[in-house]
Scaffold this motif. Sequence first.
Motif, PDB file in Angstrom:
ATOM      1  N   ARG A   1       1.077  11.178 -10.599  1.00 59.30           N
ATOM      2  CA  ARG A   1       0.412  12.485 -10.581  1.00 59.30           C
ATOM      3  C   ARG A   1       1.388  13.595 -10.955  1.00 59.30           C
ATOM      4  O   ARG A   1       1.094  14.454 -11.779  1.00 59.30           O
ATOM      5  N   ARG A   2       2.601  13.548 -10.370  1.00 59.70           N
ATOM      6  CA  ARG A   2       3.601  14.574 -10.688  1.00 59.70           C
ATOM      7  C   ARG A   2       4.055  14.484 -12.140  1.00 59.70           C
ATOM      8  O   ARG A   2       4.263  15.509 -12.808  1.00 59.70           O
TER       9      ARG A   2
ATOM     10  N   GLU B   1       1.532   8.998  -6.412  1.00 63.85           N
ATOM     11  CA  GLU B   1       2.042  10.369  -6.313  1.00 63.85           C
ATOM     12  C   GLU B   1       3.033  10.661  -7.439  1.00 63.85           C
ATOM     13  O   GLU B   1       3.009  11.736  -8.043  1.00 63.85           O
ATOM     14  N   LEU B   2       3.901   9.708  -7.743  1.00 65.32           N
ATOM     15  CA  LEU B   2       4.851   9.875  -8.837  1.00 65.32           C
ATOM     16  C   LEU B   2       4.121  10.052 -10.164  1.00 65.32           C
ATOM     17  O   LEU B   2       4.467  10.935 -10.959  1.00 65.32           O
TER      18      LEU B   2
ATOM     19  N   ARG C   1       0.836  -1.211   0.000  1.00 63.98           N
ATOM     20  CA  ARG C   1       0.000   0.000   0.000  1.00 63.98           C
ATOM     21  C   ARG C   1       0.866   1.253   0.000  1.00 63.98           C
ATOM     22  O   ARG C   1       0.554   2.228  -0.690  1.00 63.98           O
ATOM     23  N   LEU C   2       1.948   1.237   0.768  1.00 60.02           N
ATOM     24  CA  LEU C   2       2.856   2.389   0.776  1.00 60.02           C
ATOM     25  C   LEU C   2       3.502   2.574  -0.593  1.00 60.02           C
ATOM     26  O   LEU C   2       3.623   3.697  -1.088  1.00 60.02           O
ATOM     27  N   GLU C   3       3.914   1.471  -1.209  1.00 57.61           N
ATOM     28  CA  GLU C   3       4.513   1.546  -2.540  1.00 57.61           C
ATOM     29  C   GLU C   3       3.504   2.052  -3.559  1.00 57.61           C
ATOM     30  O   GLU C   3       3.824   2.885  -4.417  1.00 57.61           O
ATOM     31  N   SER C   4       2.278   1.581  -3.464  1.00 62.40           N
ATOM     32  CA  SER C   4       1.230   2.018  -4.381  1.00 62.40           C
ATOM     33  C   SER C   4       0.945   3.512  -4.223  1.00 62.40           C
ATOM     34  O   SER C   4       0.766   4.228  -5.212  1.00 62.40           O
ATOM     35  N   ALA C   5       0.912   3.979  -2.988  1.00 60.43           N
ATOM     36  CA  ALA C   5       0.680   5.409  -2.752  1.00 60.43           C
ATOM     37  C   ALA C   5       1.833   6.233  -3.329  1.00 60.43           C
ATOM     38  O   ALA C   5       1.604   7.289  -3.931  1.00 60.43           O
ATOM     39  N   GLY C   6       3.052   5.744  -3.169  1.00 60.83           N
ATOM     40  CA  GLY C   6       4.209   6.440  -3.750  1.00 60.83           C
ATOM     41  C   GLY C   6       4.143   6.461  -5.261  1.00 60.83           C
ATOM     42  O   GLY C   6       4.445   7.486  -5.893  1.00 60.83           O
ATOM     43  N   ASN C   7       3.743   5.349  -5.855  1.00 57.50           N
ATOM     44  CA  ASN C   7       3.619   5.297  -7.314  1.00 57.50           C
ATOM     45  C   ASN C   7       2.517   6.221  -7.816  1.00 57.50           C
ATOM     46  O   ASN C   7       2.662   6.854  -8.861  1.00 57.50           O
TER      47      ASN C   7
END
Length: 71
Positions: free
Chosen positions: A45-46, A42-43, A34-40
């Motif tokens: 989106r940017r 955000e990446l 889940r943390l990796e998915s949230a980071g991906n």
Amino acid sequence: MDDALEQRLVELETRLAFQEQVISELNDALTAMRLESAGNAELLRRMLEDLKLTRSDGPGDAALEPPPPHY
């Protein structure tokens, strides 16, 4: 306590301990995913924001531009 009953009880306690360990490991893995998915997310989106900014810096849609003067 009867030996067969005691053996069954020990086996059930062993299985329960194993299942609790596996559930804990799965929970840790799910949390990491889940943390990796949230980071991906955000990446991504940017990157989409950067792509939109890059596209808006260009000349725009060629169909909307008037033809050059030499035509």
